[in-house]
Design a protein around this motif. Sequence first.
Motif, PDB file in Angstrom:
ATOM      1  N   SER A  89      38.510  48.072 -11.619  1.00 38.78           N
ATOM      2  CA  SER A  89      37.510  49.052 -12.065  1.00 38.78           C
ATOM      3  C   SER A  89      38.117  50.120 -12.957  1.00 38.78           C
ATOM      4  O   SER A  89      37.403  50.792 -13.701  1.00 38.78           O
ATOM      5  CB  SER A  89      36.851  49.724 -10.855  1.00 38.78           C
ATOM      6  N   GLY A  90      39.434  50.289 -12.856  1.00 36.59           N
ATOM      7  CA  GLY A  90      40.119  51.305 -13.643  1.00 36.59           C
ATOM      8  C   GLY A  90      40.418  50.834 -15.050  1.00 36.59           C
ATOM      9  O   GLY A  90      40.169  49.675 -15.414  1.00 36.59           O
ATOM     10  N   VAL A 112      34.005  55.440 -20.791  1.00 35.51           N
ATOM     11  CA  VAL A 112      34.289  56.865 -20.614  1.00 35.51           C
ATOM     12  C   VAL A 112      33.413  57.386 -19.489  1.00 35.51           C
ATOM     13  O   VAL A 112      32.193  57.198 -19.497  1.00 35.51           O
ATOM     14  CB  VAL A 112      34.007  57.633 -21.916  1.00 35.51           C
ATOM     15  N   ALA A 113      34.034  58.036 -18.506  1.00 34.77           N
ATOM     16  CA  ALA A 113      33.270  58.611 -17.403  1.00 34.77           C
ATOM     17  C   ALA A 113      32.564  59.886 -17.831  1.00 34.77           C
ATOM     18  O   ALA A 113      31.397  60.109 -17.493  1.00 34.77           O
ATOM     19  CB  ALA A 113      34.193  58.889 -16.218  1.00 34.77           C
ATOM     20  N   ALA A 114      33.268  60.732 -18.573  1.00 33.19           N
ATOM     21  CA  ALA A 114      32.702  62.011 -19.003  1.00 33.19           C
ATOM     22  C   ALA A 114      33.623  62.635 -20.036  1.00 33.19           C
ATOM     23  O   ALA A 114      34.798  62.267 -20.155  1.00 33.19           O
ATOM     24  CB  ALA A 114      32.526  62.959 -17.822  1.00 33.19           C
ATOM     25  N   THR A 115      33.074  63.575 -20.777  1.00 32.69           N
ATOM     26  CA  THR A 115      33.880  64.378 -21.697  1.00 32.69           C
ATOM     27  C   THR A 115      33.795  65.842 -21.271  1.00 32.69           C
ATOM     28  O   THR A 115      32.785  66.291 -20.719  1.00 32.69           O
ATOM     29  CB  THR A 115      33.404  64.245 -23.150  1.00 32.69           C
ATOM     30  N   LEU A 116      34.884  66.555 -21.507  1.00 32.99           N
ATOM     31  CA  LEU A 116      34.950  67.985 -21.226  1.00 32.99           C
ATOM     32  C   LEU A 116      35.628  68.670 -22.402  1.00 32.99           C
ATOM     33  O   LEU A 116      36.487  68.066 -23.064  1.00 32.99           O
ATOM     34  CB  LEU A 116      35.761  68.258 -19.955  1.00 32.99           C
ATOM     35  N   PRO A 117      35.298  69.938 -22.667  1.00 29.82           N
ATOM     36  CA  PRO A 117      36.025  70.665 -23.709  1.00 29.82           C
ATOM     37  C   PRO A 117      37.495  70.807 -23.336  1.00 29.82           C
ATOM     38  O   PRO A 117      37.840  70.846 -22.146  1.00 29.82           O
ATOM     39  CB  PRO A 117      35.324  72.032 -23.748  1.00 29.82           C
ATOM     40  N   HIS A 160      41.671  67.677 -14.551  1.00 28.90           N
ATOM     41  CA  HIS A 160      42.728  67.263 -13.629  1.00 28.90           C
ATOM     42  C   HIS A 160      42.221  67.254 -12.186  1.00 28.90           C
ATOM     43  O   HIS A 160      42.574  66.362 -11.404  1.00 28.90           O
ATOM     44  CB  HIS A 160      43.932  68.193 -13.764  1.00 28.90           C
ATOM     45  N   ARG A 161      41.392  68.224 -11.829  1.00 27.30           N
ATOM     46  CA  ARG A 161      40.839  68.243 -10.473  1.00 27.30           C
ATOM     47  C   ARG A 161      39.983  66.997 -10.228  1.00 27.30           C
ATOM     48  O   ARG A 161      40.016  66.412  -9.141  1.00 27.30           O
ATOM     49  CB  ARG A 161      40.023  69.521 -10.256  1.00 27.30           C
ATOM     50  N   ARG A 162      39.233  66.594 -11.227  1.00 27.55           N
ATOM     51  CA  ARG A 162      38.382  65.405 -11.070  1.00 27.55           C
ATOM     52  C   ARG A 162      39.225  64.136 -10.957  1.00 27.55           C
ATOM     53  O   ARG A 162      38.883  63.224 -10.196  1.00 27.55           O
ATOM     54  CB  ARG A 162      37.410  65.284 -12.249  1.00 27.55           C
ATOM     55  N   VAL A 163      40.304  64.063 -11.711  1.00 30.37           N
ATOM     56  CA  VAL A 163      41.190  62.902 -11.601  1.00 30.37           C
ATOM     57  C   VAL A 163      41.777  62.826 -10.198  1.00 30.37           C
ATOM     58  O   VAL A 163      41.833  61.754  -9.579  1.00 30.37           O
ATOM     59  CB  VAL A 163      42.302  62.963 -12.665  1.00 30.37           C
ATOM     60  N   LEU A 164      42.217  63.960  -9.667  1.00 32.16           N
ATOM     61  CA  LEU A 164      42.786  63.993  -8.325  1.00 32.16           C
ATOM     62  C   LEU A 164      41.750  63.619  -7.263  1.00 32.16           C
ATOM     63  O   LEU A 164      42.085  62.982  -6.255  1.00 32.16           O
ATOM     64  CB  LEU A 164      43.356  65.381  -8.030  1.00 32.16           C
ATOM     65  N   ALA A 165      40.495  63.988  -7.484  1.00 34.20           N
ATOM     66  CA  ALA A 165      39.440  63.684  -6.517  1.00 34.20           C
ATOM     67  C   ALA A 165      39.129  62.195  -6.476  1.00 34.20           C
ATOM     68  O   ALA A 165      38.685  61.673  -5.448  1.00 34.20           O
ATOM     69  CB  ALA A 165      38.180  64.481  -6.846  1.00 34.20           C
ATOM     70  N   GLY A 166      39.371  61.486  -7.590  1.00 37.88           N
ATOM     71  CA  GLY A 166      39.138  60.049  -7.638  1.00 37.88           C
ATOM     72  C   GLY A 166      37.663  59.705  -7.788  1.00 37.88           C
ATOM     73  O   GLY A 166      36.790  60.578  -7.909  1.00 37.88           O
ATOM     74  N   GLY A 167      37.380  58.412  -7.782  1.00 39.29           N
ATOM     75  CA  GLY A 167      36.002  57.948  -7.858  1.00 39.29           C
ATOM     76  C   GLY A 167      35.402  57.912  -9.250  1.00 39.29           C
ATOM     77  O   GLY A 167      34.191  57.702  -9.397  1.00 39.29           O
ATOM     78  N   VAL A 226      37.789  62.405 -20.959  1.00 39.79           N
ATOM     79  CA  VAL A 226      38.315  62.675 -22.292  1.00 39.79           C
ATOM     80  C   VAL A 226      38.005  64.129 -22.649  1.00 39.79           C
ATOM     81  O   VAL A 226      36.864  64.584 -22.512  1.00 39.79           O
ATOM     82  CB  VAL A 226      37.707  61.734 -23.353  1.00 39.79           C
ATOM     83  N   LEU A 227      39.044  64.837 -23.093  1.00 43.57           N
ATOM     84  CA  LEU A 227      38.877  66.216 -23.578  1.00 43.57           C
ATOM     85  C   LEU A 227      38.526  66.168 -25.048  1.00 43.57           C
ATOM     86  O   LEU A 227      39.114  65.400 -25.814  1.00 43.57           O
ATOM     87  CB  LEU A 227      40.165  67.005 -23.363  1.00 43.57           C
ATOM     88  N   THR A 228      37.563  66.980 -25.446  1.00 38.37           N
ATOM     89  CA  THR A 228      37.084  66.954 -26.828  1.00 38.37           C
ATOM     90  C   THR A 228      37.257  68.310 -27.491  1.00 38.37           C
ATOM     91  O   THR A 228      37.283  69.347 -26.834  1.00 38.37           O
ATOM     92  CB  THR A 228      35.613  66.542 -26.899  1.00 38.37           C
TER      93      THR A 228
END
Length: 287
Positions: free
Chosen positions: A141-142, A257-262, A270-277, A283-285
């Motif tokens: 899935s990754g 792509v799961a989501a984009t953030l500024p 990074h917090r979302r990566v650590l949380a998993g799922g 991707v930072l934009t």
Amino acid sequence: MLRVAELPEPEAGPGQVLVRTRAVCVHPADVAATTGMIPGGPVPPPFLPGWDIAGEVAAVGPGTTEFRVGDRVVGMIPWYLTRGAPGGYAEFVAADAGWLVPLPDELDFVSAATVPLNAQTAHQGLALISPVGRLLVTGASGSVGGFVTQLAVRAGYHVLAQASHDDEEWVRGLGAHEVIPRSADLAPVAAVFDAVPLGEAAAAAVEDGGVVVATRPTPPIIPARGVRQEVQLIHLDRELLADLVGQVASGRLRTRVAATLPLAEAAEAHRRVLAGGLRGKLVLTLS
């Protein structure tokens, strides 16, 4: 411990181009760098995380003839060499021309930024496995596991792909011959590409005399079983990168792509990566 800072704008030196970053992928390796859990030991701060960037050429350094101002590019900063000087979490990156390849018009910046590290790791790791009948891919899935699944199917492997809960349809769409849940008992196979990595659980599924490839060091297997263990550590291959980017642009390889953030919200990423799922990459934009 990420924070936004104003730095002097870098200049393109000989053999370099200045890239105006439009998208930079967030990897577990970025998170590991901030905690010091990386090969070679911790990097003294301050430093810039970030491997994979996509953007436009803003300036060309002396002696650089491959790119012109305005060219769309995607590339991988060999962070294992630069160790954050430079890194990709920046509005501008002075990048060696050899780190970059042209970005086809058919591929957007955000999707392109998910390709270099993940797809090259998949391709290079798969090359460590001799052709076999049955290949188990953990973490299909990754991003790395997803690329491994696609490349292995096309190479003629019979692929058993381990999918996260409720993500079986995506993995099935990658061409896997069999999709199995993460909770399933793993039947013996000739080879495992351990993209999670699971470590001992994945190694236990390898037949005697088989091979297991992991994306970071895992505990050793009992030598008497004759199992070969390999660790796939990325190395930049520009020709390979250009080919893989072209395959994604043409639709022959899929990414998501799961989501984009500024960029300023890198700490939240990074917090979302650590949380998993996550279903796909963050991707930072930059505008």
